[in-house]
Design an enzyme around this catalytic site. Structure first.
Site, PDB file in Angstrom:
ATOM      1  CB  THR A 157      -0.903   0.001   1.251  1.00  9.51           C
ATOM      2  OG1 THR A 157      -1.641  -1.223   1.269  1.00  9.51           O
ATOM      3  CG2 THR A 157      -1.857   1.173   1.246  1.00  9.51           C
ATOM      4  CB  SER A 163      -8.916  -0.394  -3.365  1.00  4.16           C
ATOM      5  OG  SER A 163      -9.452  -0.273  -2.073  1.00  4.16           O
ATOM      6  N   GLY A 196       3.039  -2.578   8.319  1.00  2.83           N
ATOM      7  CA  GLY A 196       3.100  -3.175   9.658  1.00  2.83           C
ATOM      8  C   GLY A 196       4.531  -3.533  10.011  1.00  2.83           C
ATOM      9  NE  ARG A 329     -27.172  -7.504  34.398  1.00  2.75           N
ATOM     10  CZ  ARG A 329     -26.669  -6.768  35.371  1.00  2.75           C
ATOM     11  NH1 ARG A 329     -25.850  -7.312  36.259  1.00  2.75           N
ATOM     12  NH2 ARG A 329     -26.962  -5.492  35.465  1.00  2.75           N
ATOM     13  N   GLY A 407     -23.757  -2.258  30.146  1.00  7.02           N
ATOM     14  CA  GLY A 407     -22.530  -1.580  30.525  1.00  7.02           C
ATOM     15  C   GLY A 407     -21.323  -2.518  30.523  1.00  7.02           C
ATOM     16  CB  THR A 428     -10.858  -0.969   5.158  1.00  6.67           C
ATOM     17  OG1 THR A 428     -10.155  -0.704   6.374  1.00  6.67           O
ATOM     18  CG2 THR A 428     -12.248  -0.367   5.235  1.00  6.67           C
ATOM     19  CD  GLU A 430      -4.247  -9.645   3.764  1.00  8.76           C
ATOM     20  OE1 GLU A 430      -4.691 -10.071   2.691  1.00  8.76           O
ATOM     21  OE2 GLU A 430      -3.069  -9.772   4.117  1.00  8.76           O
ATOM     22  CG  ASP A 432     -12.739  -1.353   0.883  1.00 11.61           C
ATOM     23  OD1 ASP A 432     -12.724  -0.617   1.881  1.00 11.61           O
ATOM     24  OD2 ASP A 432     -13.730  -1.491   0.145  1.00 11.61           O
TER      25      ASP A 432
HETATM   26  C1  LIG Z   1     -18.938   4.126  30.862  1.00 13.79           C
HETATM   27  C2  LIG Z   1     -20.175   4.082  31.687  1.00 13.79           C
HETATM   28  C3  LIG Z   1     -20.461   5.122  32.537  1.00 13.79           C
HETATM   29  C4  LIG Z   1     -21.591   5.083  33.364  1.00 13.79           C
HETATM   30  N1  LIG Z   1     -21.777   6.077  34.262  1.00 13.79           N
HETATM   31  C5  LIG Z   1     -22.747   5.928  35.194  1.00 13.79           C
HETATM   32  C6  LIG Z   1     -22.838   6.826  36.293  1.00 13.79           C
HETATM   33  O1  LIG Z   1     -22.044   7.763  36.397  1.00 13.79           O
HETATM   34  N2  LIG Z   1     -23.807   6.627  37.205  1.00 13.79           N
HETATM   35  C7  LIG Z   1     -24.686   5.595  37.114  1.00 13.79           C
HETATM   36  O2  LIG Z   1     -25.536   5.463  37.970  1.00 13.79           O
HETATM   37  N3  LIG Z   1     -24.629   4.709  36.094  1.00 13.79           N
HETATM   38  C8  LIG Z   1     -23.666   4.846  35.139  1.00 13.79           C
HETATM   39  N4  LIG Z   1     -23.576   3.927  34.122  1.00 13.79           N
HETATM   40  C9  LIG Z   1     -24.480   2.778  34.115  1.00 13.79           C
HETATM   41  C10 LIG Z   1     -25.418   2.723  32.934  1.00 13.79           C
HETATM   42  O3  LIG Z   1     -26.428   3.648  33.092  1.00 13.79           O
HETATM   43  C11 LIG Z   1     -25.933   1.275  32.822  1.00 13.79           C
HETATM   44  O4  LIG Z   1     -24.904   0.526  32.261  1.00 13.79           O
HETATM   45  C12 LIG Z   1     -27.187   1.168  31.999  1.00 13.79           C
HETATM   46  O5  LIG Z   1     -28.245   1.684  32.710  1.00 13.79           O
HETATM   47  C13 LIG Z   1     -27.510  -0.284  31.611  1.00 13.79           C
HETATM   48  O6  LIG Z   1     -27.594  -1.103  32.732  1.00 13.79           O
HETATM   49  P1  LIG Z   1     -26.784  -2.469  32.796  1.00 13.79           P
HETATM   50  O7  LIG Z   1     -25.402  -2.208  32.337  1.00 13.79           O
HETATM   51  O8  LIG Z   1     -26.947  -3.028  34.138  1.00 13.79           O
HETATM   52  O9  LIG Z   1     -27.462  -3.407  31.714  1.00 13.79           O
HETATM   53  P2  LIG Z   1     -28.762  -4.325  31.940  1.00 13.79           P
HETATM   54  O10 LIG Z   1     -29.901  -3.505  32.368  1.00 13.79           O
HETATM   55  O11 LIG Z   1     -28.391  -5.511  32.733  1.00 13.79           O
HETATM   56  O12 LIG Z   1     -29.024  -4.771  30.437  1.00 13.79           O
HETATM   57  C14 LIG Z   1     -28.232  -5.800  29.845  1.00 13.79           C
HETATM   58  C15 LIG Z   1     -28.837  -6.168  28.510  1.00 13.79           C
HETATM   59  O13 LIG Z   1     -30.144  -6.695  28.712  1.00 13.79           O
HETATM   60  C16 LIG Z   1     -31.073  -6.041  27.906  1.00 13.79           C
HETATM   61  N5  LIG Z   1     -32.327  -5.829  28.628  1.00 13.79           N
HETATM   62  C17 LIG Z   1     -32.469  -5.417  29.907  1.00 13.79           C
HETATM   63  N6  LIG Z   1     -33.765  -5.289  30.193  1.00 13.79           N
HETATM   64  C18 LIG Z   1     -34.471  -5.604  29.091  1.00 13.79           C
HETATM   65  C19 LIG Z   1     -35.859  -5.654  28.739  1.00 13.79           C
HETATM   66  N7  LIG Z   1     -36.792  -5.347  29.610  1.00 13.79           N
HETATM   67  N8  LIG Z   1     -36.189  -6.014  27.476  1.00 13.79           N
HETATM   68  C20 LIG Z   1     -35.258  -6.338  26.582  1.00 13.79           C
HETATM   69  N9  LIG Z   1     -33.939  -6.313  26.855  1.00 13.79           N
HETATM   70  C21 LIG Z   1     -33.550  -5.959  28.094  1.00 13.79           C
HETATM   71  C22 LIG Z   1     -30.454  -4.706  27.551  1.00 13.79           C
HETATM   72  O14 LIG Z   1     -30.903  -4.277  26.281  1.00 13.79           O
HETATM   73  C23 LIG Z   1     -28.990  -5.014  27.536  1.00 13.79           C
HETATM   74  O15 LIG Z   1     -28.624  -5.450  26.266  1.00 13.79           O
HETATM   75  C24 LIG Z   1     -22.461   3.985  33.279  1.00 13.79           C
HETATM   76  C25 LIG Z   1     -22.186   2.953  32.385  1.00 13.79           C
HETATM   77  C26 LIG Z   1     -21.055   2.976  31.609  1.00 13.79           C
HETATM   78  C27 LIG Z   1     -20.764   1.831  30.706  1.00 13.79           C
HETATM   79  C1  LIG Z   2      -3.839  -1.168  10.539  1.00 13.63           C
HETATM   80  C2  LIG Z   2      -3.518  -1.369   9.108  1.00 13.63           C
HETATM   81  C3  LIG Z   2      -2.488  -2.203   8.758  1.00 13.63           C
HETATM   82  C4  LIG Z   2      -2.125  -2.369   7.425  1.00 13.63           C
HETATM   83  N1  LIG Z   2      -1.019  -3.114   7.116  1.00 13.63           N
HETATM   84  C5  LIG Z   2      -0.551  -3.107   5.839  1.00 13.63           C
HETATM   85  C6  LIG Z   2       0.698  -3.688   5.530  1.00 13.63           C
HETATM   86  O1  LIG Z   2       1.395  -4.221   6.396  1.00 13.63           O
HETATM   87  N2  LIG Z   2       1.139  -3.628   4.256  1.00 13.63           N
HETATM   88  C7  LIG Z   2       0.401  -3.038   3.279  1.00 13.63           C
HETATM   89  O2  LIG Z   2       0.852  -3.032   2.136  1.00 13.63           O
HETATM   90  N3  LIG Z   2      -0.795  -2.475   3.529  1.00 13.63           N
HETATM   91  C8  LIG Z   2      -1.277  -2.484   4.793  1.00 13.63           C
HETATM   92  N4  LIG Z   2      -2.480  -1.871   5.083  1.00 13.63           N
HETATM   93  C9  LIG Z   2      -3.187  -1.146   4.007  1.00 13.63           C
HETATM   94  C10 LIG Z   2      -4.528  -1.732   3.644  1.00 13.63           C
HETATM   95  O3  LIG Z   2      -4.362  -2.900   2.923  1.00 13.63           O
HETATM   96  C11 LIG Z   2      -5.307  -0.649   2.876  1.00 13.63           C
HETATM   97  O4  LIG Z   2      -5.759   0.264   3.832  1.00 13.63           O
HETATM   98  C12 LIG Z   2      -6.457  -1.180   2.088  1.00 13.63           C
HETATM   99  O5  LIG Z   2      -5.965  -1.862   0.992  1.00 13.63           O
HETATM  100  C13 LIG Z   2      -7.422  -0.089   1.616  1.00 13.63           C
HETATM  101  O6  LIG Z   2      -6.767   0.880   0.897  1.00 13.63           O
HETATM  102  P1  LIG Z   2      -6.950   2.416   1.244  1.00 13.63           P
HETATM  103  O7  LIG Z   2      -6.835   2.545   2.711  1.00 13.63           O
HETATM  104  O8  LIG Z   2      -6.016   3.176   0.410  1.00 13.63           O
HETATM  105  O9  LIG Z   2      -8.445   2.754   0.850  1.00 13.63           O
HETATM  106  P2  LIG Z   2      -9.000   3.171  -0.602  1.00 13.63           P
HETATM  107  O10 LIG Z   2      -8.654   2.122  -1.583  1.00 13.63           O
HETATM  108  O11 LIG Z   2      -8.590   4.553  -0.893  1.00 13.63           O
HETATM  109  O12 LIG Z   2     -10.544   3.131  -0.324  1.00 13.63           O
HETATM  110  C14 LIG Z   2     -11.209   4.187   0.377  1.00 13.63           C
HETATM  111  C15 LIG Z   2     -12.699   3.989   0.289  1.00 13.63           C
HETATM  112  O13 LIG Z   2     -13.120   4.033  -1.063  1.00 13.63           O
HETATM  113  C16 LIG Z   2     -13.890   2.921  -1.394  1.00 13.63           C
HETATM  114  N5  LIG Z   2     -13.559   2.464  -2.750  1.00 13.63           N
HETATM  115  C17 LIG Z   2     -12.337   2.352  -3.304  1.00 13.63           C
HETATM  116  N6  LIG Z   2     -12.448   1.845  -4.527  1.00 13.63           N
HETATM  117  C18 LIG Z   2     -13.747   1.611  -4.758  1.00 13.63           C
HETATM  118  C19 LIG Z   2     -14.507   1.073  -5.847  1.00 13.63           C
HETATM  119  N7  LIG Z   2     -13.917   0.668  -6.960  1.00 13.63           N
HETATM  120  N8  LIG Z   2     -15.839   0.974  -5.724  1.00 13.63           N
HETATM  121  C20 LIG Z   2     -16.456   1.381  -4.607  1.00 13.63           C
HETATM  122  N9  LIG Z   2     -15.796   1.893  -3.559  1.00 13.63           N
HETATM  123  C21 LIG Z   2     -14.462   2.015  -3.629  1.00 13.63           C
HETATM  124  C22 LIG Z   2     -13.519   1.853  -0.397  1.00 13.63           C
HETATM  125  O14 LIG Z   2     -14.591   0.987  -0.167  1.00 13.63           O
HETATM  126  C23 LIG Z   2     -13.173   2.664   0.847  1.00 13.63           C
HETATM  127  O15 LIG Z   2     -14.335   2.857   1.560  1.00 13.63           O
HETATM  128  C24 LIG Z   2      -2.862  -1.720   6.403  1.00 13.63           C
HETATM  129  C25 LIG Z   2      -3.936  -0.897   6.771  1.00 13.63           C
HETATM  130  C26 LIG Z   2      -4.253  -0.709   8.087  1.00 13.63           C
HETATM  131  C27 LIG Z   2      -5.368   0.223   8.439  1.00 13.63           C
END
Ligand SMILES: Cc1cc2nc3c(=O)[nH]c(=O)nc-3n(C[C@H](O)[C@H](O)[C@H](O)COP(=O)(O)OP(=O)(O)OC[C@H]3O[C@@H](n4cnc5c(N)ncnc54)[C@H](O)[C@@H]3O)c2cc1C
Ligand SMILES: Cc1cc2nc3c(=O)[nH]c(=O)nc-3n(C[C@H](O)[C@H](O)[C@H](O)COP(=O)(O)OP(=O)(O)OC[C@H]3O[C@@H](n4cnc5c(N)ncnc54)[C@H](O)[C@@H]3O)c2cc1C
Lengths: 635, 635
Positions: A157, A163, A196, A329, A407, A428, A430, A432
């Site tokens: 690349t 690509s 890489g 859970r 959470g 994207t 190996e 895209d």
């Molecule tokens: C980075 C971060 C910061 C936060 N900061 C705060 C904070 O400062 N203070 C605070 O009080 N809280 C905080 N929270 C907590 C956050 O509000 C809770 O994570 C959130 O309310 C979800 O609760 P839970 O993680 O227990 O998930 P759960 O309620 O256990 O849900 C787990 C999964 O079950 C599904 N599920 C649950 N009930 C149902 C249902 N009735 N029907 C269908 N699906 C259901 C959910 O969709 C979810 O996919 C934080 C969380 C994070 C990740």
């Molecule tokens: C973490 C990482 C590690 C990597 N390691 C290596 C490595 O070790 N050696 C190496 O050689 N390369 C490496 N790559 C490069 C990687 O293979 C390229 O990023 C990849 O081939 C895509 O090329 P580009 O980023 O230039 O995107 P582009 O080709 O510019 O594409 C950009 C956007 O345009 C769209 N697009 C492009 N052409 C078309 C089309 N004809 N039709 C529709 N949509 C299109 C694509 O879908 C994409 O959304 C690495 C990339 C990353 C991010």
């Protein structure tokens, strides 16, 4: 309870008496997870176990506290220690590809940075030397890659060219006077980008460059170029710039490279498909530049297969963690969250899809190992499709898994989140995905240009939507219809433009292709859906352990149904499905979900156990006793 | 070229003569980005500009090299410096909510950790004290929050209790002897979990606990509890455990808390809705525990609005970066990637959706500011729906933007990737989306139980799919149909069970609801789609700058079309759409995409400029001259 109700509702919904099949399947027999593991993992089972055991070493435990530089350093040390075990050799790329792949695949279950760092070194650098080089290259480089004495990079690349590899600008000019190639980066957009290992550790690189010999352009060729000397100092004329932090995968030190009159010996050219004699005579068995380059990069399927497998293995881990948490859970009224239909619909199709992709990966490996020249095109199409399909599925699956854990899905220790960040690159690199899916569609359109498919619309009336033959016919119908539709649009355009000459017709065809690019992408998907479903069914019918057959066949049904459901608008618009059939599809998905999550979700959990992920790779506290998080389990 | 072709193809596809409307709109007039900015941003425009200017300070430039602890430390220092400017005060939560929100929103365009750290402190802690406390609390705490002398936390969630807050286990028992409340964590699942700021910096916390007075349980109440003393040492009886690294948002120090007989004065109870007299007499104007708690948490809409706005603003940044890169990046044959239909279909609906959400957020703020008691329920429904809709859209939008940038989308410096990681939390916190969408649907089902909607199927025959009235009617039809469908299923189940008594009927109704949870979620979405589309159209018709009206109306059309296209299976199954209508929808989307990306994509770029993101917030090198990356632009 809810499960039983839905199974009952299902029988009401389904359109014929044959639909009891699904409720029958609900009576799932007991089955052994180990048997399923061996159904999913067919080669190097002992080697994998040995490697996984080695990876218990505390050095390989996740550490999310590190700075960028510390993480890169750790990744190198992890790789060195792994390499020291000599689980496989770069020579295996040619001699024992399954062993080679098994080795790299296993690393992904521990850390994706480690896997990719190893993958770039062994597959992209080592594999390129193995495949495109000849004995002299093998002897000189492969043993030193095997020990990591020469950390390897892959320089394809460029900043301006991803690509479209044919468009790279790096120049390699043969100097007959000295018998050397002179490598140059003519502009900034020609700088190698994303390489890489280039930023810090790489010492050798397979560099893609446009070859000019005696003033004649011969297209892209690959050269082995030293980036740094043995002490790690950049070689004269090589400028290196760190790519800096990424959104994930920060254990890999990607970098940017410029070459200023870097001279390499004549032997630096990987000369399997073309060579330059000392006097500058160029020769190749493949006369066309495009074909020659196609052959070169066509040989590098292994990398693509590994990326697909990495996505599948990450999906396994994500699904296993999310399912285990979901079944343990409670949130409202003591009801486990797995009991919610929304939860089942997020996790169980993910489980089924992961199985489908895993089986497809095995089938691709079989095809690859058979080494039949006539399969070359199929291998290209299937590997492109699997790479795009598996990685796009992974995006959706890991997102669903993370959200299903609430959470906890965001806590690094629970692994899904960091995995999601690290792996986001796989859609994207190996190849895209948008480009890969076009490779698939183009192959179908090429064939259609000669012999257009005649889509056979299956009848859903009176049929059961859970019938595997019907599902296969539906998926085939979509693929054929979309092929025919795009092929017809292209054909029409070419015909209209034909009076203007061949060139005008070709241009009009290309325009028509571009105008239908949305459908082209769907066509790529339709093909992937069809072959993965057919493969799933065939694998279950021919190779599944007997006790697990009912549950696996239910899983295949769910996979087929979810693919049909996703494309329901197509089936309705084409007249293949009625409103009642659409309702039956929904009921079928819901019924299968109910069956898999009944009785505490034992069947789903057992199927996840079948992935064979050892506890130290599952890792996440929520996959064990979530009630202990923070009190006895420290993060 | 491709654009013009598609516009032509469109007119062929569309089903009636009125369809020329879209091609007419293609003739987009020039318009000023600043006018659009003022259409999208209506309050505190000067304050926002001042804040953004302040945030140019190098301290606020992204730094992706930091370790976890360094990043947390920087985030605190960033917050302190921001707070020192006194752009707004905690008192504004009640006195000038728009100013309050503008202050916090602005932070998100710089760093989401900073925004959330500030949000927890000001909105969740400060806002709770403001809203649920009385003057004595305001006087004691708000001034010290304003200076960050007392960094504040919000202690609602527990390890075992997230979505179901009513189920928390933390105990607060009134001790009449001493006139104190005694706070206790009876089990590990009762430990407060995820508490932002608790791990390192928090000194005060609004703790949710089940109140018992004179042996009687009165439901969850909120208490202001000191976590650490002025010197930062944990208070006696307070045990604190760091949650550790997360998948993003690592500038926020989330922690876990246990309380062991922590005694707080009687005044610690936030007593706006209920109070405890010295002798232990409990009184509240709201007798029912559930209603009382509903009123308390119902007042905390601001937090939810901020999370929605944060998601919208992140979408703006992602879309702006991806569009600018797309219009400047050629890959094959010198063709910019924006010219690919696939690219347009990934980015332009994202642009339209971001506009739709932004306008909806403004409308919600209007409703909120009008302070009409009769709007309380609507505010709850709209804020729940917008929160879930905007954050789920954000997931999809940022993923699309990242993928559209190829490898560059994964480079941290290009901002989309890290933003994606940081913001991934927003789909489950401040109300888990799956639960939020149910709040929306339940409100509709409640109304339907009294007066079931009578879905009006609009006729698409002979109509133009780009007709805004038709699109509105289609979206309304879906919402009404799904409401009617689920309501009928619930009604039927209750009726069947009715002979078994009222309890049995209620249980059967609840079961039917759960059995249709997949449709319930779609119903939530259908409502969000409908109101956001109607709002979009109304805003354009009544408040859009004149020159920009054609382009905004095209954008609204695209938004409506993509929402209809997403639900096409529904329209086909219900008979509202024929195969031809489905093809017209596709052509409509493609035509709108063509119009917006014609002529180098100037209209799309201008619309992104309308977001008003200053360069130092856009940040990403690919949004400027990508050809310079690594050579003059260093990461
Ligand atoms: C980075 C971060 C910061 C936060 N900061 C705060 C904070 O400062 N203070 C605070 O009080 N809280 C905080 N929270 C907590 C956050 O509000 C809770 O994570 C959130 O309310 C979800 O609760 P839970 O993680 O227990 O998930 P759960 O309620 O256990 O849900 C787990 C999964 O079950 C599904 N599920 C649950 N009930 C149902 C249902 N009735 N029907 C269908 N699906 C259901 C959910 O969709 C979810 O996919 C934080 C969380 C994070 C990740
Ligand atoms: C973490 C990482 C590690 C990597 N390691 C290596 C490595 O070790 N050696 C190496 O050689 N390369 C490496 N790559 C490069 C990687 O293979 C390229 O990023 C990849 O081939 C895509 O090329 P580009 O980023 O230039 O995107 P582009 O080709 O510019 O594409 C950009 C956007 O345009 C769209 N697009 C492009 N052409 C078309 C089309 N004809 N039709 C529709 N949509 C299109 C694509 O879908 C994409 O959304 C690495 C990339 C990353 C991010």
């Amino acid at each position: 309870m809810a499960a039983e109700r839905r199974v009952a509702a299902l029988s009401r919904h389904l359109t014929s008496s044959s639909d009891v099949s699904l409720s029958a399947k609900v009576d799932l027999r007991d089955f052994a997870a180990e048997d399923v593991y061996l159904f999913l993992t067919r080669d190097n089972v002992e080697l994998r176990a040995k490697m996984l055991d080695f990876l218990k070493d505390p050095m390989y435990r996740p550490n999310y506290y590190l700075s960028l530089m510390e993480f890169r350093d750790l990744t190198l040390r992890r790789l060195q220690k792994f390499v020291d075990q000599k689980f496989f050799s770069t020579f295996d790329y040619l001699n024992d590809p399954l062993r080679f792949m098994a080795g790299l695949e296993t690393l992904a279950s521990v850390d994706y940075s480690l896997c990719i760092k190893a993958g770039v070194h062994f597959t992209l650098c080592g594999g390129t030397i193995a495949k495109l080089g000849t004995e002299k290259h093998h002897k000189t480089f492969l043993p030193r890659l095997d020990t990591l004495e020469l950390p390897g990079c892959f320089g394809m690349t460029e900043l301006g060219h991803g690509s479209n590899v044919m468009g790279i600008e790096t120049q390699a000019t043969y100097d007959e006077e000295t018998g050397e190639f002179v490598i140059n980066t003519p502009t900034d957009t020609a700088s190698k980008f994303w390489i890489g290992g280039a930023a810090q550790h790489g010492k050798v690189c397979t560099v893609f460059a446009q070859l000019t010999v005696r003033g004649k352009w011969e297209g892209p060729h690959v050269f082995v170029v030293r980036l740094r000397d043995d002490s790690g100092q950049p070689m004269p004329g090589v400028r290196i710039q760190d790519n800096g932090p990424k959104a994930g995968l920060n254990g890999v030190d990607n970098g940017q490279l410029w070459f200023y009159n870097v001279r390499v010996p004549r032997d630096a050219l990987l000369d399997r498909y073309s060579s330059v004699a000392p006097d500058g005579t160029y020769s190749s068995p493949i006369p066309s530049v495009a074909q020659r380059f196609g052959t070169m990069v066509g040989g590098l399927t292994t990398g693509r297969m590994l990326i697909a497998q990495g996505a599948i293995d990450a999906s396994k881990i994500g699904v296993a963690i999310a399912l285990r948490y979901a079944c343990a859970r409670p949130q409202f009224n003591g009801k486990c969250i797995m009991e919610y239909l929304t939860h089942q619909r997020r996790l169980l199709p993910a489980l089924a899809t992961t199985y489908a992709m895993q089986l497809q990966s095995l089938r691709l490996k079989d095809l690859y190992m058979a080494k039949r020249p006539e399969d070359a095109k199929t291998i290209h199409v299937v590997s492109s499709g699997l790479k795009a399909g598996a990685t796009w599925h992974r995006v959706e699956i890991l997102q669903a898994c993370r959200e299903c854990c609430g959470g906890q899905g965001f806590l690094a220790a629970n692994k899904i989140g960091p995995m999601k960040n690290d792996m986001d690159v796989d859609v994207t690199f190996e190849g895209d995905n948008t480009v890969m899916m076009q490779q698939v569609a183009k192959a179908l359109l090429d064939t259609a240009a000669k012999k257009p498919p005649r889509p056979q619309m299956p009848s859903m009336e009176g049929a059961s939507v859970t019938d595997l033959t019907l599902l296969a016919a539906l998926l085939r119908f979509r693929e054929d219809s979309l092929t025919a539709e795009v092929a017809a649009a292209i054909g029409r355009a070419a015909k209209v433009a034909a009076p203007g000459g061949k060139k005008a017709a070709v241009a009009a065809a290309a325009d028509a292709y571009e105008d239908n690019l949305d459908t082209v992408l769907q066509l790529g998907w339709a093909h992937v859906d069809r072959i993965t479903f057919e493969g799933f069914v065939e694998e279950v019918n021919t190779r599944a352990p007997r006790e697990a057959r009912p549950v696996l066949s239910l899983l295949a049904t769910l996979y087929g149904l979810t693919r049909v459901e996703r494309a329901l608008a197509f089936y309705l618009a084409s007249g293949a499905a009625s409103g009642a059939a659409a309702a039956a599809v929904r009921a079928g998905v819901n019924g299968a979900c109910a069956a898999l999550s009944a009785d505490g979700g034992w069947a789903a959990l057992r199927l996840a156990e079948g992935f064979g992920i050892p506890d130290h790779c599952l890792e996440a506290p929520i996959a064990f006793d979530w009630r202990q998080i923070g009190s006895t389990v420290t993060m």
